[in-house]
Design a protein around this motif. Structure first.
Motif, PDB file in Angstrom:
ATOM      1  N   PHE A 141       0.819  -1.218   0.000  1.00 21.42           N
ATOM      2  CA  PHE A 141       0.000   0.000   0.000  1.00 21.42           C
ATOM      3  C   PHE A 141       0.852   1.269   0.000  1.00 21.42           C
ATOM      4  O   PHE A 141       1.995   1.278   0.422  1.00 21.42           O
ATOM      5  CB  PHE A 141      -0.973  -0.005   1.193  1.00 21.42           C
ATOM      6  CG  PHE A 141      -0.318  -0.058   2.554  1.00 21.42           C
ATOM      7  CD1 PHE A 141       0.134   1.095   3.182  1.00 21.42           C
ATOM      8  CD2 PHE A 141      -0.165  -1.262   3.224  1.00 21.42           C
ATOM      9  CE1 PHE A 141       0.724   1.049   4.436  1.00 21.42           C
ATOM     10  CE2 PHE A 141       0.421  -1.332   4.477  1.00 21.42           C
ATOM     11  CZ  PHE A 141       0.870  -0.171   5.084  1.00 21.42           C
ATOM     12  N   GLY A 142       0.247   2.338  -0.502  1.00 16.05           N
ATOM     13  CA  GLY A 142       0.868   3.651  -0.488  1.00 16.05           C
ATOM     14  C   GLY A 142       0.394   4.430   0.722  1.00 16.05           C
ATOM     15  O   GLY A 142      -0.343   3.898   1.537  1.00 16.05           O
ATOM     16  N   PRO A 143       0.788   5.666   0.883  1.00 16.40           N
ATOM     17  CA  PRO A 143       1.559   6.434  -0.087  1.00 16.40           C
ATOM     18  C   PRO A 143       3.008   5.964  -0.177  1.00 16.40           C
ATOM     19  O   PRO A 143       3.534   5.385   0.770  1.00 16.40           O
ATOM     20  CB  PRO A 143       1.489   7.870   0.449  1.00 16.40           C
ATOM     21  CG  PRO A 143       1.276   7.720   1.925  1.00 16.40           C
ATOM     22  CD  PRO A 143       0.455   6.473   2.079  1.00 16.40           C
ATOM     23  N   PHE A 144       3.616   6.235  -1.330  1.00 13.71           N
ATOM     24  CA  PHE A 144       4.985   5.814  -1.583  1.00 13.71           C
ATOM     25  C   PHE A 144       5.908   7.037  -1.568  1.00 13.71           C
ATOM     26  O   PHE A 144       5.496   8.135  -1.944  1.00 13.71           O
ATOM     27  CB  PHE A 144       5.076   5.119  -2.944  1.00 13.71           C
ATOM     28  CG  PHE A 144       4.094   3.988  -3.079  1.00 13.71           C
ATOM     29  CD1 PHE A 144       4.378   2.727  -2.552  1.00 13.71           C
ATOM     30  CD2 PHE A 144       2.870   4.183  -3.705  1.00 13.71           C
ATOM     31  CE1 PHE A 144       3.467   1.688  -2.666  1.00 13.71           C
ATOM     32  CE2 PHE A 144       1.948   3.152  -3.816  1.00 13.71           C
ATOM     33  CZ  PHE A 144       2.248   1.902  -3.292  1.00 13.71           C
TER      34      PHE A 144
ATOM     35  N   VAL B  99      -5.125 -14.726   0.098  1.00 16.64           N
ATOM     36  CA  VAL B  99      -4.637 -13.355  -0.075  1.00 16.64           C
ATOM     37  C   VAL B  99      -3.140 -13.433  -0.330  1.00 16.64           C
ATOM     38  O   VAL B  99      -2.376 -13.887   0.528  1.00 16.64           O
ATOM     39  CB  VAL B  99      -4.921 -12.487   1.182  1.00 16.64           C
ATOM     40  CG1 VAL B  99      -4.307 -11.094   1.023  1.00 16.64           C
ATOM     41  CG2 VAL B  99      -6.422 -12.378   1.435  1.00 16.64           C
ATOM     42  N   GLY B 100      -2.722 -13.035  -1.535  1.00 16.86           N
ATOM     43  CA  GLY B 100      -1.302 -13.045  -1.883  1.00 16.86           C
ATOM     44  C   GLY B 100      -0.749 -11.638  -1.832  1.00 16.86           C
ATOM     45  O   GLY B 100      -1.366 -10.701  -2.337  1.00 16.86           O
ATOM     46  N   ILE B 101       0.400 -11.496  -1.209  1.00 14.60           N
ATOM     47  CA  ILE B 101       1.008 -10.163  -1.083  1.00 14.60           C
ATOM     48  C   ILE B 101       2.386 -10.207  -1.730  1.00 14.60           C
ATOM     49  O   ILE B 101       3.220 -11.052  -1.385  1.00 14.60           O
ATOM     50  CB  ILE B 101       1.135  -9.753   0.406  1.00 14.60           C
ATOM     51  CG1 ILE B 101      -0.250  -9.747   1.064  1.00 14.60           C
ATOM     52  CG2 ILE B 101       1.813  -8.379   0.536  1.00 14.60           C
ATOM     53  CD1 ILE B 101      -0.217  -9.727   2.582  1.00 14.60           C
TER      54      ILE B 101
ATOM     55  N   ALA C 268       4.297  -5.186   4.101  1.00 13.98           N
ATOM     56  CA  ALA C 268       3.790  -6.553   3.924  1.00 13.98           C
ATOM     57  C   ALA C 268       3.343  -7.122   5.272  1.00 13.98           C
ATOM     58  O   ALA C 268       2.299  -7.790   5.366  1.00 13.98           O
ATOM     59  CB  ALA C 268       4.869  -7.426   3.300  1.00 13.98           C
ATOM     60  N   ARG C 269       4.122  -6.847   6.312  1.00 11.26           N
ATOM     61  CA  ARG C 269       3.762  -7.360   7.650  1.00 11.26           C
ATOM     62  C   ARG C 269       2.423  -6.772   8.098  1.00 11.26           C
ATOM     63  O   ARG C 269       1.552  -7.481   8.624  1.00 11.26           O
ATOM     64  CB  ARG C 269       4.870  -7.006   8.650  1.00 11.26           C
ATOM     65  CG  ARG C 269       4.707  -7.684   9.991  1.00 11.26           C
ATOM     66  CD  ARG C 269       5.848  -7.353  10.923  1.00 11.26           C
ATOM     67  NE  ARG C 269       5.910  -5.929  11.190  1.00 11.26           N
ATOM     68  CZ  ARG C 269       6.969  -5.296  11.696  1.00 11.26           C
ATOM     69  NH1 ARG C 269       8.055  -5.964  12.001  1.00 11.26           N
ATOM     70  NH2 ARG C 269       6.950  -4.006  11.899  1.00 11.26           N
TER      71      ARG C 269
ATOM     72  N   HIS D  71      10.368 -10.567  -4.229  1.00 13.13           N
ATOM     73  CA  HIS D  71      11.747 -10.636  -3.722  1.00 13.13           C
ATOM     74  C   HIS D  71      11.854 -10.514  -2.201  1.00 13.13           C
ATOM     75  O   HIS D  71      12.819 -10.989  -1.609  1.00 13.13           O
ATOM     76  CB  HIS D  71      12.595  -9.567  -4.403  1.00 13.13           C
ATOM     77  CG  HIS D  71      12.905  -9.918  -5.823  1.00 13.13           C
ATOM     78  ND1 HIS D  71      14.062 -10.555  -6.190  1.00 13.13           N
ATOM     79  CD2 HIS D  71      12.183  -9.767  -6.955  1.00 13.13           C
ATOM     80  CE1 HIS D  71      14.044 -10.774  -7.501  1.00 13.13           C
ATOM     81  NE2 HIS D  71      12.916 -10.297  -7.984  1.00 13.13           N
ATOM     82  N   GLY D  72      10.846  -9.897  -1.564  1.00 12.90           N
ATOM     83  CA  GLY D  72      10.857  -9.799  -0.102  1.00 12.90           C
ATOM     84  C   GLY D  72      10.794 -11.170   0.556  1.00 12.90           C
ATOM     85  O   GLY D  72      11.236 -11.348   1.704  1.00 12.90           O
TER      86      GLY D  72
END
Ligand code: B12
Ligand code: SF4
Length: 580
Positions: A21-24, A95-97, A107-108, A128-129
């Motif tokens: 999720f953002g904001p980025f 649910v894939g993250i 992500a956590r 990659h995480g």
């Protein structure tokens, strides 16, 4: 054919695949202002002010997975935290993250939210995480997928992992603009021939993440051509950005694609990543015939060439000049704060990269990302800074390891100075790209006519020059230095000598470009340079196609929501695709 165990109706799985999720690119509890969600403005043209290249890329891996499993899949890209929560409430089985190391905390948080708002769902982490050590214990989840995800999810759903791969139809970039001028027409198409690279450079996470192997999605020249043809027909452009770490490594496949294009008289153009040794082996003439217009090359370091087998024996400066003379723009990438660097010798590597006179230069810090050989070595030797939070592992400010020669605040200063130097010495990348197209056009114009492939390439270059030339008056107007202004005006004059004076329409377009550029500069001065990507939702609700491509994207009216505007997209047949 894919085994269709997902079926339709009650047994069919509902899957949500989401990017973080953002904001980025803002300092908050989940991220840092340096971690911008833009490729070039993040790590290539960021010092070039109003002339920086601006655009967003989707989380492509998720669309590939969605297009290749038999299930009701929703892809949620660039959501806000609130939007993600609302989506969870719709009820999903899985649910894939997808995340990378610097987005670990996001992500956590998303996994935590999924447990609350979708308590029955399996939580799957990928991207990659997932290579972060102990991630399964550090984030509350059910599965961690390291490496290629289509195969994993197919197996998980009881579907055929070896079924053909369907290539989704997607734009490479969204909302592309330079100097505040929106790029007209369709942006380039995405083409992902495969993931991974066999070279295994010690610092490279894409190579290590896929086990130093290449997993092809498109195996032959014919498959590549067929995929490209369908995508190009659907999107209305023959230009492709190829997301493949080392596309030319498989020379046979690339040459077969050239043959196929020549046989079918359809001449696509490609933006590629490739290493210097494969480019040299492939040869510049073949690159021109393949329609390569851009190459991203990792030159890494002049002072420790022995570390990179791919660069040994290569005259980098000559290679770059030769490529540009043939109309191929080069992005030269290099690494700062390597182990051997000190404040006394790092300038030499910066000067090497600036002196290549490439169209674009990327400077990155040496990042020992999980799964790489450098990570393992630093961990063993105690150099790794395991206390540094993952939000700081974006490579644009700090080192996540203890460098004997640099203090914690030094890397960002070196990076800033390096980007500024390249801009000062070589002028804006927009100017350089225009110059490359013109150099290439001249080279091909000097050749005899009659070869259909080269005739097509010459015409493509002519069109590129004509389009880029419209921006030269704006580049001159907003030039950062007199040197740049002089270069832009001289190039404009040279193009006019070759192509004749601009038409009235072209004059008006150039004036409009100046007006847009001035407005953009004002916007940057008043409101800063952040652009947040729009939330994009894609529903892949029908049967997954066994062969290319079916999965298309159409715009739907934006939904009322707090993070407006939202682009809603759904699967459509190829006939009704409309992509802007
Ligand atoms: C496109 C891209 C971006 C886009 C991001 C778009 C987005 N919406 O997130 C942009 C340009 C904005 C970007 C920015 C950055 N990126 Co980036 N990016 C890439 C790039 C070039 C391509 C990714 C891609 O689409 N590949 C093709 C798809 C098909 O492969 P894939 O994503 O790996 O997906 C497959 C598997 O990983 C897996 N999978 C992926 N997600 C999921 C999810 C689930 C649930 C499952 C089961 C499986 C799964 O299955 C997929 C299909 O096989 C990669 C390099 C590369 N070639 O992969 C770097 C890369 C991912 N980026 C990286 C980094 C570090 C960054 C930046 C920090 C800056 C930088 N140094 O480049 C910023 C961070 C921005 C931010 N705020 O988050 C690193 C990640 C390092 C790491 N170990 O975490 C990479 C690997 C580049 C590198 N070698 O350093 N990036
Ligand atoms: S050649 Fe490029 S993609 Fe391949 S391992 Fe080396 S850095 Fe990675």
């Amino acid at each position: 054919m894919a085994t269709r165990q997902g079926g339709t109706g009650a047994g069919r799985k509902r899957i949500l695949l989401s990017g973080v999720f953002g904001p980025f690119g803002v300092d908050d509890a989940f991220g840092r202002k340096e971690n911008i969600m833009e490729l070039f403005h993040n790590q290539v043209t960021k010092a070039q002010g109003a002339a920086s290249f601006r655009f967003h890329h989707r989380s492509f891996g998720l669309y590939f997975i969605a297009a290749n499993v038999d299930a009701d899949v929703t892809v949620l890209d660039f959501p806000s935290r609130g939007r993600f929560i609302r989506e969870l409430a719709k009820g999903y089985d899985i649910v894939g993250i997808s995340f990378i190391a610097p987005n670990f905390v996001k992500a956590r948080e998303m996994a935590r939210l999924a447990r609350i708002h979708a308590p029955g769902a399996e939580i799957v982490l990928g991207g990659h995480g997932a290579a972060i050590e102990g991630v399964a214990e550090r984030i509350d989840c059910d599965h961690v997928v390291r490496g290629e995800g289509i195969r994993w999810l197919r197996e998980h759903l009881g579907q055929d992992p070896d079924a053909p791969i369907a290539h989704p139809i997607l734009p490479t970039t969204e909302h592309q603009s330079i100097l505040g001028i929106p790029i007209p027409g369709a942006t380039s198409n995405l083409l992902v021939p495969g993931v991974g690279c066999v070279n295994g450079c010690s610092f490279c996470c894409t190579s290590h993440f896929f086990g130093k192997k290449y997993a092809p999605f498109l195996r032959t020249g014919k498959e590549l051509f067929e995929a490209a043809r369908r995508i190009a027909d659907a999107r209305g452009t023959d230009v492709f950005f190829v997301m493949d770490e080392n596309f030319l490594k498989d020379k046979e496949r690339a040459m077969a694609l050239v043959e196929e294009m020549e046989r079918r008289k359809r001449f696509f153009s490609f933006y590629l990543f490739s290493s210097a040794e494969t480019i040299t082996a492939f040869g510049v003439e073949n690159l021109v015939r393949l329609g390569v217009v851009f190459l991203w090359i990792g030159f890494e370091s002049k002072t420790r060439q022995d570390l990179f087998a791919k660069n040994q024996g290569i005259d980098a400066r000559h290679l770059v000049r030769h490529l540009r003379d043939h109309g191929i723009s080069v992005l030269a990438s290099g690494i700062l704060c390597m182990e051997h660097h000190t404040p006394d010798n790092m300038e030499e590597d910066i000067d090497f990269l600036v002196g290549l006179e490439a169209d674009l230069v990327q400077f990155m810090l040496l990042m020992p990302l999980p799964v790489t050989a450098v990570y393992e070595r630093f961990k063993k030797s105690g150099l790794l800074d395991e206390e540094l939070p993952f939000e700081e592992w974006h490579g644009q400010k700090m080192l996540p390891w203890r460098h004997p020669a640099f203090t914690q605040d030094a890397p960002s200063k070196w990076l800033d100075a390096a980007f500024r130097k390249d801009f000062g010495v070589n002028s804006s990348s927009l100017f350089r790209t225009c110059e490359t197209a013109f150099r290439g056009y001249r080279t091909l114009a000097a050749r005899p006519k009659g070869d259909p492939n080269l005739d097509a390439r010459r015409e493509q270059l002519r069109q590129r020059v004509a389009q880029y030339a419209l921006t030269l008056p704006a580049i001159a107007k907003l030039a950062a230095t007199d040197l740049e202004r002089g270069r832009a005006l001289a190039l404009d004059a040279a193009i006019r000598r070759e192509f004749g004076p601009p038409s009235i329409v072209e004059r008006v377009q150039s004036l409009a470009a100046i007006a847009l550029a001035l407005r953009w500069r004002l916007r940057l001065a008043l409101f800063g340079d952040r652009i947040q990507p729009k939330t994009i939702i894609t529903h892949h609700a029908e049967q997954a196609p066994a062969v290319l491509p079916l999965a298309g994207i159409v715009s739907e009216p934006a939904e009322e929501s707090e993070e407006k505007p939202v682009a809603r997209v759904r699967r459509a047949d190829a006939q009704s695709l409309s992509l802007g």
